[in-house]
Design a protein around this motif. Structure first.
Motif, short mmCIF file in Angstrom:
data_model
loop_
_atom_site.label_atom_id
_atom_site.label_comp_id
_atom_site.label_asym_id
_atom_site.label_seq_id
_atom_site.Cartn_x
_atom_site.Cartn_y
_atom_site.Cartn_z
N ILE A 1 0.85 -1.20 0.00
CA ILE A 1 0.00 0.00 0.00
C ILE A 1 0.88 1.24 0.00
CG2 ILE A 1 -1.91 1.19 1.12
CD1 ILE A 1 -2.60 -1.67 0.38
N TYR A 2 0.66 2.12 -0.97
CA TYR A 2 1.28 3.44 -0.95
C TYR A 2 0.26 4.37 -0.29
CZ TYR A 2 3.93 1.15 -4.70
OH TYR A 2 4.67 0.26 -5.45
N GLY A 3 0.52 4.78 0.94
CA GLY A 3 -0.48 5.48 1.73
C GLY A 3 -0.60 6.96 1.39
N ILE A 4 -1.58 7.59 2.04
CA ILE A 4 -1.79 9.02 1.89
C ILE A 4 -0.60 9.76 2.50
CG2 ILE A 4 -3.20 10.94 2.76
CD1 ILE A 4 -5.63 9.17 2.49
N GLY A 5 -0.20 10.84 1.87
CA GLY A 5 0.90 11.64 2.38
C GLY A 5 1.51 12.49 1.29
N SER A 6 2.46 13.32 1.65
CA SER A 6 3.15 14.15 0.66
C SER A 6 3.91 13.23 -0.29
CB SER A 6 4.10 15.12 1.35
OG SER A 6 3.41 15.99 2.22
N LEU A 7 3.61 13.31 -1.58
CA LEU A 7 4.14 12.35 -2.54
C LEU A 7 5.67 12.34 -2.58
CD1 LEU A 7 3.76 10.32 -4.84
CD2 LEU A 7 3.61 12.27 -6.42
N PHE A 8 6.27 13.50 -2.79
CA PHE A 8 7.70 13.54 -3.03
C PHE A 8 8.54 13.63 -1.75
CE2 PHE A 8 6.13 14.92 -7.22
CZ PHE A 8 6.84 14.04 -8.03
N THR A 9 7.98 14.11 -0.65
CA THR A 9 8.78 14.23 0.57
C THR A 9 8.43 13.22 1.64
OG1 THR A 9 7.28 15.96 1.40
CG2 THR A 9 9.25 16.69 0.21
N SER A 10 7.33 12.47 1.48
CA SER A 10 6.98 11.45 2.48
C SER A 10 7.04 10.04 1.90
CB SER A 10 5.58 11.71 3.04
OG SER A 10 5.55 12.88 3.81
N ILE A 11 6.54 9.86 0.68
CA ILE A 11 6.44 8.52 0.10
C ILE A 11 7.67 8.16 -0.73
CG2 ILE A 11 5.08 7.06 -1.45
CD1 ILE A 11 2.63 8.73 -0.64
N CYS A 12 8.03 9.04 -1.65
CA CYS A 12 9.12 8.72 -2.59
C CYS A 12 10.49 8.50 -1.94
CB CYS A 12 9.20 9.81 -3.65
SG CYS A 12 7.79 9.79 -4.80
N PRO A 13 10.85 9.20 -0.85
CA PRO A 13 12.17 8.94 -0.27
C PRO A 13 12.41 7.49 0.14
CG PRO A 13 11.31 11.01 0.57
CD PRO A 13 10.20 10.37 -0.22
N SER A 14 11.33 6.76 0.45
CA SER A 14 11.47 5.34 0.79
C SER A 14 11.59 4.48 -0.46
CB SER A 14 10.28 4.87 1.63
OG SER A 14 10.21 5.57 2.85
N LEU A 15 11.11 4.99 -1.59
CA LEU A 15 11.05 4.20 -2.81
C LEU A 15 12.30 4.29 -3.66
CD1 LEU A 15 7.38 5.04 -3.92
CD2 LEU A 15 8.16 3.28 -2.35
N ILE A 16 13.07 5.36 -3.50
CA ILE A 16 14.24 5.57 -4.36
C ILE A 16 15.45 4.76 -3.92
CG2 ILE A 16 13.51 7.88 -5.06
CD1 ILE A 16 15.42 9.04 -3.01
N LEU A 17 15.37 4.13 -2.76
CA LEU A 17 16.51 3.36 -2.25
C LEU A 17 16.76 2.13 -3.11
CD1 LEU A 17 15.51 3.56 1.51
CD2 LEU A 17 17.38 4.82 0.43
N ARG A 18 18.02 1.85 -3.36
CA ARG A 18 18.37 0.68 -4.16
C ARG A 18 17.86 -0.59 -3.50
NH1 ARG A 18 24.70 2.43 -4.85
NH2 ARG A 18 24.38 4.16 -6.32
N GLY A 19 17.19 -1.42 -4.26
CA GLY A 19 16.65 -2.67 -3.74
C GLY A 19 15.15 -2.64 -3.55
N VAL A 20 14.58 -1.45 -3.34
CA VAL A 20 13.14 -1.37 -3.09
C VAL A 20 12.36 -1.64 -4.38
CG1 VAL A 20 11.25 0.13 -2.33
CG2 VAL A 20 13.46 0.22 -1.17
N GLY A 21 12.77 -1.01 -5.48
CA GLY A 21 12.10 -1.27 -6.75
C GLY A 21 12.21 -2.72 -7.17
#
Length: 287
Positions: A167-187
């Motif tokens: 689940i990608y939850g409610i929150g600020s897209l680029f400053t709350s959600i995306c910082p967790s997604l850009i880490l190597r291995g997450v994608g």
């Protein structure tokens, strides 16, 4: 404020709020405004500073706030190093720091008073260009030469490999959600799963997402997980959006346009509308 809170919990909460305030006073050269702040964030920051451990602060917060023990809260980055979030815009400019990206301070107060902060979309100056990507930079960095690549917490990847849905939850897209997604291995971990991958859409737009439709949220999440932009081409992925987002939940009466045809093209197989409540004093905002 303290109604229904027992004395032991009061003392714990008060102690870490005081410690947080002490840390603010130690850095007297930086003005800080408590207005529009979250007491929970202040408490958590005080605990993080006191223990010098993110895991310890999460454990304490979970117990004090009575989060069910079956709920697991994990930091995506587990380190004592200090990082700063940066944003690269499509015009090539760089913005340093979460506050300046999402809700820059409004300088409408006298110089001897802290700058006031307002996160509502109408109160913030518009970005000069849309956000291309977010990235981590050293705490003293100011440009792309200071980009760093923190390691993802292995326990997070283990959980992604075991869950029934993402689940990608409610929150600020680029400053709350995306910082967790850009880490190597997450994608890599998310694209490998065949489970439902659900985006819960916000009820309104903000400074980070002004002008975006629902499909733009899907594309932004996919770009982060693929690490599409940036100079680190060796770790770039090229998966389609349908490997990352399969379902979308949106609030009825929300302000973000639902461009269903493009959502279908991107691989979003289901769009579900849910009842929402308008936030008092925030036109266009819903919960």
């Amino acid at each position: 404020l303290w109604r229904g809170v027992s004395e032991p919990y009061k003392e714990i909460i008060r102690a870490f709020l005081v410690h947080f305030h002490y840390q603010i006073l130690r850095n007297a050269g930086h003005r800080f405004c408590f207005q529009h702040g979250s007491v929970g964030n202040f408490f958590f920051s005080g605990a993080r500073s006191f223990f010098r451990s993110l895991d310890a602060a999460i454990f304490l917060f979970s117990r004090v706030s009575n989060i069910p023990q079956r709920s697991l809260v994990l930091p995506c980055v587990c380190t004592n190093d200090r990082f700063t979030l940066g944003a690269e815009l499509f015009d090539g400019s760089i913005i340093r720091g979460q506050n300046d990206i999402s809700h820059p301070a409004v300088s409408d107060s006298p110089r001897h008073l802290p700058l006031s902060v307002d996160k509502t979309c109408d109160a913030s100056r518009a970005l000069p260009a849309p956000i291309r990507r977010v990235f981590y930079m050293s705490s003293e960095g100011t440009n792309l030469l200071h980009e760093v690549f923190p390691c993802v917490n292995r326990r997070v990847l283990d959980q992604v490999e075991a869950v029934d849905a993402i689940i990608y939850g409610i929150g600020s897209l680029f400053t709350s959600i995306c910082p967790s997604l850009i880490l190597r291995g997450v994608g890599e971990a998310i694209s490998a799963r065949a489970c439902p991958k659900v985006l819960v859409l916000n009820g309104s737009l903000d400074r980070e997402t002004a002008g975006m439709a629902a499909s733009d949220f899907v594309v932004a999440i996919s770009n982060c997980l693929n690490r599409t932009f940036g100079d680190d081409s060796r770790h770039r992925l090229k998966h389609s959006s349908m490997r990352y987002v399969t379902h979308l939940i949106a609030p009825e009466g929300g302000a973000i346009p639902l461009d269903r045809e493009r959502l279908t093209y991107l691989g979003v197989t289901s769009v579900t509308m849910v009842p929402s409540i308008a936030c008092e004093g925030s036109p266009g905002s819903t919960l």
